[in-house]
Motif scaffolding. Structure first.
Motif, PDB file in Angstrom:
ATOM      1  N   LYS A   1       0.711  -1.217   0.278  1.00  0.00           N
ATOM      2  CA  LYS A   1       0.360   0.126   0.303  1.00  0.00           C
ATOM      3  C   LYS A   1       0.721   1.393  -0.484  1.00  0.00           C
ATOM      4  O   LYS A   1       0.702   2.268  -0.783  1.00  0.00           O
ATOM      5  CB  LYS A   1      -0.937  -0.077   1.213  1.00  0.00           C
ATOM      6  CG  LYS A   1      -1.978   0.698   1.184  1.00  0.00           C
ATOM      7  CD  LYS A   1      -2.929   0.329   2.732  1.00  0.00           C
ATOM      8  CE  LYS A   1      -4.409   1.955   2.530  1.00  0.00           C
ATOM      9  NZ  LYS A   1      -5.138   0.960   3.061  1.00  0.00           N
TER      10      LYS A   1
ATOM     11  N   ARG B   1      -6.248   2.070  -3.647  1.00  0.00           N
ATOM     12  CA  ARG B   1      -8.252   1.421  -3.330  1.00  0.00           C
ATOM     13  C   ARG B   1      -8.275  -0.402  -3.047  1.00  0.00           C
ATOM     14  O   ARG B   1      -8.762  -0.831  -2.809  1.00  0.00           O
ATOM     15  CB  ARG B   1      -9.652   2.550  -4.590  1.00  0.00           C
ATOM     16  CG  ARG B   1      -9.719   3.247  -4.252  1.00  0.00           C
ATOM     17  CD  ARG B   1     -10.127   4.566  -5.437  1.00  0.00           C
ATOM     18  NE  ARG B   1     -10.253   4.135  -6.102  1.00  0.00           N
ATOM     19  CZ  ARG B   1      -9.540   5.370  -7.216  1.00  0.00           C
ATOM     20  NH1 ARG B   1      -9.212   6.386  -6.241  1.00  0.00           N
ATOM     21  NH2 ARG B   1      -9.025   4.980  -8.275  1.00  0.00           N
ATOM     22  N   MET B   2      -7.397  -0.651  -4.292  1.00  0.00           N
ATOM     23  CA  MET B   2      -8.118  -2.396  -4.218  1.00  0.00           C
ATOM     24  C   MET B   2      -7.362  -3.150  -2.661  1.00  0.00           C
ATOM     25  O   MET B   2      -7.721  -3.987  -2.152  1.00  0.00           O
ATOM     26  CB  MET B   2      -7.542  -3.094  -5.689  1.00  0.00           C
ATOM     27  CG  MET B   2      -7.621  -3.971  -5.291  1.00  0.00           C
ATOM     28  SD  MET B   2      -6.115  -5.487  -5.029  1.00  0.00           S
ATOM     29  CE  MET B   2      -4.446  -4.500  -5.990  1.00  0.00           C
TER      30      MET B   2
ATOM     31  N   ARG C   1      -9.422  -1.962  -0.022  1.00  0.00           N
ATOM     32  CA  ARG C   1     -11.026  -2.705  -0.252  1.00  0.00           C
ATOM     33  C   ARG C   1     -10.489  -4.345   0.081  1.00  0.00           C
ATOM     34  O   ARG C   1     -10.908  -5.014   0.841  1.00  0.00           O
ATOM     35  CB  ARG C   1     -11.767  -3.221  -1.316  1.00  0.00           C
ATOM     36  CG  ARG C   1     -12.356  -2.100  -1.945  1.00  0.00           C
ATOM     37  CD  ARG C   1     -13.058  -2.449  -2.376  1.00  0.00           C
ATOM     38  NE  ARG C   1     -11.982  -2.132  -4.350  1.00  0.00           N
ATOM     39  CZ  ARG C   1     -11.642  -1.648  -4.794  1.00  0.00           C
ATOM     40  NH1 ARG C   1     -11.839  -0.681  -4.832  1.00  0.00           N
ATOM     41  NH2 ARG C   1     -11.006  -1.828  -5.896  1.00  0.00           N
ATOM     42  N   SER C   2      -8.562  -4.932   0.154  1.00  0.00           N
ATOM     43  CA  SER C   2      -8.991  -6.347   0.110  1.00  0.00           C
ATOM     44  C   SER C   2      -8.985  -6.871   1.433  1.00  0.00           C
ATOM     45  O   SER C   2      -8.801  -7.789   2.376  1.00  0.00           O
ATOM     46  CB  SER C   2      -7.634  -6.509  -0.681  1.00  0.00           C
ATOM     47  OG  SER C   2      -6.410  -6.302   0.318  1.00  0.00           O
ATOM     48  N   ARG C   3      -8.265  -5.340   2.307  1.00  0.00           N
ATOM     49  CA  ARG C   3      -7.859  -5.442   3.613  1.00  0.00           C
ATOM     50  C   ARG C   3      -8.997  -5.672   4.951  1.00  0.00           C
ATOM     51  O   ARG C   3      -9.330  -6.447   5.691  1.00  0.00           O
ATOM     52  CB  ARG C   3      -6.751  -3.997   4.550  1.00  0.00           C
ATOM     53  CG  ARG C   3      -5.805  -4.484   4.550  1.00  0.00           C
ATOM     54  CD  ARG C   3      -5.490  -4.596   4.903  1.00  0.00           C
ATOM     55  NE  ARG C   3      -4.709  -4.564   6.671  1.00  0.00           N
ATOM     56  CZ  ARG C   3      -4.268  -4.050   7.658  1.00  0.00           C
ATOM     57  NH1 ARG C   3      -3.236  -3.582   7.036  1.00  0.00           N
ATOM     58  NH2 ARG C   3      -3.595  -4.418   8.883  1.00  0.00           N
ATOM     59  N   LYS C   4     -10.372  -4.680   4.303  1.00  0.00           N
ATOM     60  CA  LYS C   4     -11.521  -5.321   4.970  1.00  0.00           C
ATOM     61  C   LYS C   4     -11.883  -6.643   5.236  1.00  0.00           C
ATOM     62  O   LYS C   4     -13.146  -6.658   5.008  1.00  0.00           O
ATOM     63  CB  LYS C   4     -12.366  -4.658   4.303  1.00  0.00           C
ATOM     64  CG  LYS C   4     -11.450  -2.659   4.901  1.00  0.00           C
ATOM     65  CD  LYS C   4     -12.983  -1.314   4.601  1.00  0.00           C
ATOM     66  CE  LYS C   4     -11.752  -0.654   4.098  1.00  0.00           C
ATOM     67  NZ  LYS C   4     -12.979   0.323   3.646  1.00  0.00           N
ATOM     68  N   THR C   5     -11.480  -7.125   3.184  1.00  0.00           N
ATOM     69  CA  THR C   5     -12.063  -8.720   3.629  1.00  0.00           C
ATOM     70  C   THR C   5     -11.549  -9.569   4.243  1.00  0.00           C
ATOM     71  O   THR C   5     -10.402  -9.519   4.765  1.00  0.00           O
ATOM     72  CB  THR C   5     -13.127  -8.498   2.320  1.00  0.00           C
ATOM     73  OG1 THR C   5     -11.508  -8.864   1.492  1.00  0.00           O
ATOM     74  CG2 THR C   5     -13.494  -7.892   1.469  1.00  0.00           C
TER      75      THR C   5
END
Length: 94
Positions: free
Chosen positions: A73, A86-87, A90-94
């Protein structure tokens, strides 16, 4: 007065994040080792990213946020690759 959050690449390839109200002076301190701490044994350092903020609170908040980021990041931020940033967020949140 302006304040800056900044990201340095150290000689060993690691990254250091900080904030200051005088970026030029702070860089000189890092380069000479006057700051001690993390960057002193990892010189020379290279400024790879900085952003200006109107308040110290905002610059410090950016520093704290970026310190928690993954290497990928941070490298997306350095490259200005907003889609990848951004990608990765988002991948950290899943």
């Amino acid at each position: 007065m302006a304040f800056h959050a900044y990201l340095l690449r150290c000689n060993d390839g690691s990254y250091y994040v900080g904030h200051t109200d005088d970026l030029e002076t702070r860089m000189a301190q890092h380069q000479t080792g006057a700051t001690g701490g993390y960057t002193a044994p990892r010189r020379p350092v290279t400024l790879v990213w900085s952003e200006t903020f109107p308040t110290r609170v905002e610059a410090f908040a950016a520093e704290r946020r970026i310190k928690g980021w993954s290497r990928a990041k941070k490298e997306a931020l350095i490259a200005g690759d907003w889609d990848r940033l951004r990608m990765l967020a988002r991948s950290r949140k899943t």
